[in-house]
Design a protein around this motif. Sequence first.
Motif, PDB file in Angstrom:
ATOM      1  N   SER A 235       0.805  -1.224   0.000  1.00  0.00           N
ATOM      2  CA  SER A 235       0.000   0.000   0.000  1.00  0.00           C
ATOM      3  C   SER A 235       0.834   1.269   0.000  1.00  0.00           C
ATOM      4  CB  SER A 235      -0.942   0.010   1.214  1.00  0.00           C
ATOM      5  OG  SER A 235      -0.216   0.203   2.424  1.00  0.00           O
ATOM      6  N   VAL A 236       2.114   1.174   0.393  1.00  0.00           N
ATOM      7  CA  VAL A 236       2.951   2.374   0.454  1.00  0.00           C
ATOM      8  C   VAL A 236       4.055   2.358  -0.601  1.00  0.00           C
ATOM      9  CG1 VAL A 236       2.474   2.787   2.894  1.00  0.00           C
ATOM     10  CG2 VAL A 236       4.429   1.355   2.252  1.00  0.00           C
ATOM     11  N   MET A 237       3.969   1.444  -1.566  1.00  0.00           N
ATOM     12  CA  MET A 237       4.971   1.367  -2.621  1.00  0.00           C
ATOM     13  C   MET A 237       4.576   2.253  -3.796  1.00  0.00           C
ATOM     14  SD  MET A 237       5.805  -2.749  -2.510  1.00  0.00           S
ATOM     15  CE  MET A 237       6.957  -2.687  -3.893  1.00  0.00           C
ATOM     16  N   ALA A 238       5.512   3.080  -4.233  1.00  0.00           N
ATOM     17  CA  ALA A 238       5.295   3.932  -5.400  1.00  0.00           C
ATOM     18  C   ALA A 238       5.330   3.076  -6.668  1.00  0.00           C
ATOM     19  CB  ALA A 238       6.375   5.007  -5.455  1.00  0.00           C
ATOM     20  N   PRO A 239       4.771   3.559  -7.772  1.00  0.00           N
ATOM     21  CA  PRO A 239       4.850   2.813  -9.038  1.00  0.00           C
ATOM     22  C   PRO A 239       6.297   2.480  -9.382  1.00  0.00           C
ATOM     23  CG  PRO A 239       3.310   4.635  -9.238  1.00  0.00           C
ATOM     24  CD  PRO A 239       3.990   4.803  -7.906  1.00  0.00           C
ATOM     25  N   GLY A 240       6.540   1.214  -9.742  1.00  0.00           N
ATOM     26  CA  GLY A 240       7.890   0.778 -10.085  1.00  0.00           C
ATOM     27  C   GLY A 240       8.763   0.460  -8.886  1.00  0.00           C
ATOM     28  N   ALA A 241       8.224   0.540  -7.667  1.00  0.00           N
ATOM     29  CA  ALA A 241       9.013   0.294  -6.463  1.00  0.00           C
ATOM     30  C   ALA A 241       9.417  -1.173  -6.355  1.00  0.00           C
ATOM     31  CB  ALA A 241       8.216   0.704  -5.228  1.00  0.00           C
ATOM     32  N   GLN A 242      10.444  -1.412  -5.552  1.00  0.00           N
ATOM     33  CA  GLN A 242      10.930  -2.767  -5.318  1.00  0.00           C
ATOM     34  C   GLN A 242      10.732  -3.155  -3.860  1.00  0.00           C
ATOM     35  OE1 GLN A 242      14.899  -2.019  -7.164  1.00  0.00           O
ATOM     36  NE2 GLN A 242      14.411  -3.784  -8.448  1.00  0.00           N
ATOM     37  N   LEU A 263      -0.804  -9.488  -5.107  1.00  0.00           N
ATOM     38  CA  LEU A 263      -0.735  -8.050  -4.857  1.00  0.00           C
ATOM     39  C   LEU A 263      -0.119  -7.295  -6.023  1.00  0.00           C
ATOM     40  CD1 LEU A 263       0.501  -8.227  -1.135  1.00  0.00           C
ATOM     41  CD2 LEU A 263      -1.823  -7.777  -1.943  1.00  0.00           C
ATOM     42  N   GLY A 264       0.082  -7.995  -7.137  1.00  0.00           N
ATOM     43  CA  GLY A 264       0.629  -7.339  -8.318  1.00  0.00           C
ATOM     44  C   GLY A 264       2.134  -7.189  -8.300  1.00  0.00           C
ATOM     45  N   LEU A 265       2.816  -7.983  -7.481  1.00  0.00           N
ATOM     46  CA  LEU A 265       4.269  -7.930  -7.391  1.00  0.00           C
ATOM     47  C   LEU A 265       4.870  -9.109  -8.140  1.00  0.00           C
ATOM     48  CD1 LEU A 265       4.404  -7.156  -3.570  1.00  0.00           C
ATOM     49  CD2 LEU A 265       5.023  -5.551  -5.384  1.00  0.00           C
ATOM     50  N   SER A 266       5.915  -8.860  -8.923  1.00  0.00           N
ATOM     51  CA  SER A 266       6.557  -9.928  -9.700  1.00  0.00           C
ATOM     52  C   SER A 266       7.962 -10.189  -9.169  1.00  0.00           C
ATOM     53  CB  SER A 266       6.615  -9.555 -11.179  1.00  0.00           C
ATOM     54  OG  SER A 266       7.289  -8.320 -11.369  1.00  0.00           O
ATOM     55  N   LEU A 267       8.324 -11.460  -9.126  1.00  0.00           N
ATOM     56  CA  LEU A 267       9.626 -11.866  -8.609  1.00  0.00           C
ATOM     57  C   LEU A 267      10.717 -11.530  -9.619  1.00  0.00           C
ATOM     58  CD1 LEU A 267      11.169 -13.387  -6.348  1.00  0.00           C
ATOM     59  CD2 LEU A 267      10.821 -15.475  -7.685  1.00  0.00           C
ATOM     60  N   LYS A 268      11.776 -10.858  -9.155  1.00  0.00           N
ATOM     61  CA  LYS A 268      12.880 -10.451 -10.020  1.00  0.00           C
ATOM     62  C   LYS A 268      14.176 -11.189  -9.713  1.00  0.00           C
ATOM     63  CE  LYS A 268      10.424  -7.432 -12.225  1.00  0.00           C
ATOM     64  NZ  LYS A 268      10.025  -7.678 -13.626  1.00  0.00           N
ATOM     65  N   ASP A 269      14.370 -11.601  -8.455  1.00  0.00           N
ATOM     66  CA  ASP A 269      15.643 -12.231  -8.097  1.00  0.00           C
ATOM     67  C   ASP A 269      15.471 -13.033  -6.815  1.00  0.00           C
ATOM     68  OD1 ASP A 269      18.273 -12.952  -8.306  1.00  0.00           O
ATOM     69  OD2 ASP A 269      19.100 -10.988  -7.800  1.00  0.00           O
ATOM     70  N   PHE A 281      11.206  -8.396  -5.275  1.00  0.00           N
ATOM     71  CA  PHE A 281      10.005  -8.216  -6.086  1.00  0.00           C
ATOM     72  C   PHE A 281       9.966  -6.792  -6.632  1.00  0.00           C
ATOM     73  CE2 PHE A 281       8.876 -11.470  -2.966  1.00  0.00           C
ATOM     74  CZ  PHE A 281       8.301 -12.450  -3.747  1.00  0.00           C
ATOM     75  N   SER A 282       9.182  -6.632  -7.702  1.00  0.00           N
ATOM     76  CA  SER A 282       8.992  -5.318  -8.293  1.00  0.00           C
ATOM     77  C   SER A 282       7.506  -5.061  -8.525  1.00  0.00           C
ATOM     78  CB  SER A 282       9.755  -5.217  -9.623  1.00  0.00           C
ATOM     79  OG  SER A 282       9.534  -3.957 -10.239  1.00  0.00           O
ATOM     80  N   LEU A 283       7.085  -3.809  -8.323  1.00  0.00           N
ATOM     81  CA  LEU A 283       5.724  -3.406  -8.622  1.00  0.00           C
ATOM     82  C   LEU A 283       5.712  -2.831 -10.030  1.00  0.00           C
ATOM     83  CD1 LEU A 283       2.803  -2.945  -7.706  1.00  0.00           C
ATOM     84  CD2 LEU A 283       3.545  -0.772  -6.694  1.00  0.00           C
ATOM     85  N   ASP A 284       5.360  -3.657 -10.992  1.00  0.00           N
ATOM     86  CA  ASP A 284       5.441  -3.245 -12.403  1.00  0.00           C
ATOM     87  C   ASP A 284       4.275  -2.363 -12.811  1.00  0.00           C
ATOM     88  OD1 ASP A 284       7.792  -4.704 -12.694  1.00  0.00           O
ATOM     89  OD2 ASP A 284       6.661  -6.547 -13.102  1.00  0.00           O
TER      90      ASP A 284
END
Length: 284
Positions: A235-242, A263-269, A281-284
């Motif tokens: 809820s407090v992550m800006a667009p594109g946040a990790q 929650l719309g977060l994708s695994l990056k590493d 994770f990243s909020l794409d």
Amino acid sequence: MKYYEVDFTIAPCSQDAQDILSALAGEAGFETFEETATGLKGYVQQTLFDEEVLKLVLEGFPFENVSLSYSIQEAEDKDWNEQWEQEGFEPIVVRDGKLVIHDGRHLPNNTAEVQIEIDAHLAFGTGTHETTRMICGMLLDMQLNGLRVLDCGCGTGILGICALKLGAASCVGYDIDEWSADNTRHNAVINRVDDHLTTLCGDASVLSGFDAEFNLVMANINRNILLNDMEHFRSVMAPGAQLILSGFYKNDCALLESKAQTLGLSLKDTHTDGDWACLLFSLD
């Protein structure tokens, strides 16, 4: 802070059974264990103890013909880290000497790019634990200049301090334990980043006062709290946040990834160290 001392009896007792029990009991909030002749003594903050979870993991104990029982009493109210604090710790080198963490008494021999001094008082996070080192290693690989950072369950403040020393513009840290919140403030002063670090005492509900303004969120907490609080982080992550998560075992990764995906977060590493894991994770 108040602790419970839980005396676990394992019959028959073995090193393998002790190791498995300590790993499973961590899901119920346990932080520290001592081996005994008949099993383990575990220590858990009273506010974090989940006995229902403990009962469930004991029911599913993977060893046949092994019986488990436990008794609970309130632990003596004392400074559990007193001896450790007096002795300190040897410098911890991360990523081939790029980062060195020390206690101000045992100084590093090399000149690292980033040095962090940690004076730990009843708080988790000196760099001695695999999960802390993995997150610090991830931070070294990221471009943090100008970012707004959130450190959830800040402990000593080491992760927020590391992010600030690597170029982050500001950091907010919170911890449910007042000792830890105070220790984070203390370490921020030692490392001369106190003008950029704000510390709050409380659980994830403190985030209700923030908008979606953080570019990087970090949480090094046990699996159950991460699952419960991940919506607050989101809820407090800006667009594109990790989002960096650690504090759990490799076997927990799939469960945490599944929650993040909802929650719309994708695994990056993914990083691992022994049985421990760290996810990005990243909020794409």
